[in-house]
Design an enzyme around this catalytic site. Structure first.
Site, mmCIF file in Angstrom:
data_model
loop_
_atom_site.group_PDB
_atom_site.id
_atom_site.type_symbol
_atom_site.label_atom_id
_atom_site.label_comp_id
_atom_site.label_asym_id
_atom_site.label_seq_id
_atom_site.Cartn_x
_atom_site.Cartn_y
_atom_site.Cartn_z
ATOM 1 N N HIS A 136 0.669 -6.905 -24.313
ATOM 2 C CA HIS A 136 -0.593 -6.928 -25.082
ATOM 3 C C HIS A 136 -0.429 -7.609 -26.452
ATOM 4 C CE1 HIS A 136 -2.593 -4.508 -22.131
ATOM 5 N NE2 HIS A 136 -1.817 -3.460 -22.326
ATOM 6 N N ASP A 173 1.552 -5.125 -14.249
ATOM 7 C CA ASP A 173 1.091 -3.943 -14.987
ATOM 8 C C ASP A 173 -0.387 -3.686 -14.653
ATOM 9 O OD1 ASP A 173 2.070 -2.387 -17.754
ATOM 10 O OD2 ASP A 173 -0.106 -2.643 -17.636
ATOM 11 N N HIS A 175 -2.693 -2.978 -16.608
ATOM 12 C CA HIS A 175 -3.549 -3.545 -17.665
ATOM 13 C C HIS A 175 -3.392 -5.070 -17.722
ATOM 14 C CE1 HIS A 175 -2.517 0.622 -19.011
ATOM 15 N NE2 HIS A 175 -3.822 0.666 -19.187
ATOM 16 N N ASP A 254 2.407 1.166 -14.201
ATOM 17 C CA ASP A 254 1.300 2.097 -14.414
ATOM 18 C C ASP A 254 0.154 1.895 -13.422
ATOM 19 O OD1 ASP A 254 0.886 -0.336 -15.641
ATOM 20 O OD2 ASP A 254 0.473 0.493 -17.637
HETATM 21 ZN ZN LIG Z 1 -0.095 -1.029 -18.805
#
Ligand SMILES: [Zn+2]
Length: 317
Positions: A136, A173, A175, A254
């Site tokens: 991120h 991931d 996200h 995740d």
């Molecule tokens: Zn994540």
């Protein structure tokens, strides 16, 4: 058996963002325990992560961003010595303590040292068990538990310092790797393929349509078979076309069904399968060169079992 490096450092354990934070030091302990119990650890070459230099980090980040993180760390140290709060917040979820700066440099240092060792042929592939994670982290902004984009730094390093012409970044991931996208968007030397739960954090709205980006949004509650089909149809042809000379993995776990930070339904067997697909491309085009780096994964049991599954494939003959 492949020679697989395992890069980590005790400094990565000292970074913490306060009680109850899911991105916690115990994540690394859980992975270590599982590697020991499962025997997967026996097949790994353990390597100490060095500190990255600022020059290297600036391959992917603006000088002001790097300087401001470093300055924040220095200020925090003085404040803590004067009895002030132990954390400096960059966003509500992302904080530094006095040990974070070293952990940040070790995490980025791990991915570049792994790149060096794999490029030198000392290792076939490598996994970086480091934190803080990175995907991120944008060129000029820390967010979402991330400060410096470990994988983007290593990808740029492979191009600039090792003279590679084409690399790929694979991000599994749950996200979206918005930070990596921010850094590599439009750079035709780097193909980024990812899937991620959408709509979901980091709520970036529309994602890049640049020709080097393969963004595959997946609705909440999707399970392994759906994700596997998307990977076969959308990732693999683009990876084959790109012919990367090295593959970097943003390895977040995740999307596991037991992970409460996401709502996808992957299990260990899916991480095995995904890693096999990536490894097959690497063997075909990149002399097997893979550098994988830990991103998310917050249910400690699921994280540890999934990392073991991932490493079992990387270490396999
Ligand atoms: Zn994540």
């Amino acid at each position: 058996m492949s020679k697989t490096g395992y890069f980590t450092h005790r400094d990565c354990r000292k970074h913490e963002m306060g009680p109850g934070h899911p991105e916690c030091p115990e994540r690394l302990d859980a992975i270590e325990d599982r590697l020991l119990i499962s025997g997967v650890g026996d097949a790994l070459v353990r390597c100490e992560a060095p500190l990255a230099s600022l020059d290297e980090i600036e391959l992917a980040h603006g000088r002001m961003h790097v300087a401001s993180l470093r300055g924040l760390s220095d200020t925090l140290r003085e404040d803590v010595q004067a009895g002030g709060p132990r954390h400096a917040y960059l966003d509500p979820d992302t904080a530094m303590n006095v040990d974070s700066w070293d952990a940040i440099l070790r995490s980025a240092g791990a991915t570049m040292a792994a790149t060096d060792a794999v490029m030198a042929g000392e290792l076939e592939n490598a996994f970086c068990a480091v934190r803080p994670p990175g995907h991120h982290a944008c060129r000029d902004k820390a967010m979402g538990f991330c400060f410096i984009n470990n994988v983007a730094v290593a990808a740029k390093y492979a191009l600039e310092r090792h003279g590679l012409a084409r690399v790929a970044i694979v991000d599994f991931d749950v996200h979206h790797g918005n930070g990596t996208e921010d850094i590599v968007d439009g750079d035709e030397r780097i193909l980024m393929v990812s899937f991620y739960q959408h709509p979901f954090y980091p709520h970036g709205g529309s994602h890049s349509n640049a020709s080097n980006m393969v963004n595959v949004p997946v609705p909440a509650y999707s399970k392994g078979p759906v994700v596997r089909e998307l990977i076969e149809k959308q990732w693999i042809p683009k990876l084959e076309e790109h012919r990367p000379e090295m593959i970097f993995i943003s390895a977040g776990f995740d999307a596991h069904r037991e992970d409460d930070l996401g709502q996808l339904g992957l299990v260990e067997a899916d991480y095995t399968w995904i890693t096999e697909q990536i490894k097959a491309v690497a063997v075909k085009h990149a002399q097997g060169r893979i550098v994988s780096c830990l991103e998310g994964g917050y249910n400690l049991g699921a994280l540890a079992r999934s990392v073991a599954a991932h490493l079992r494939v990387l270490t396999a003959a």
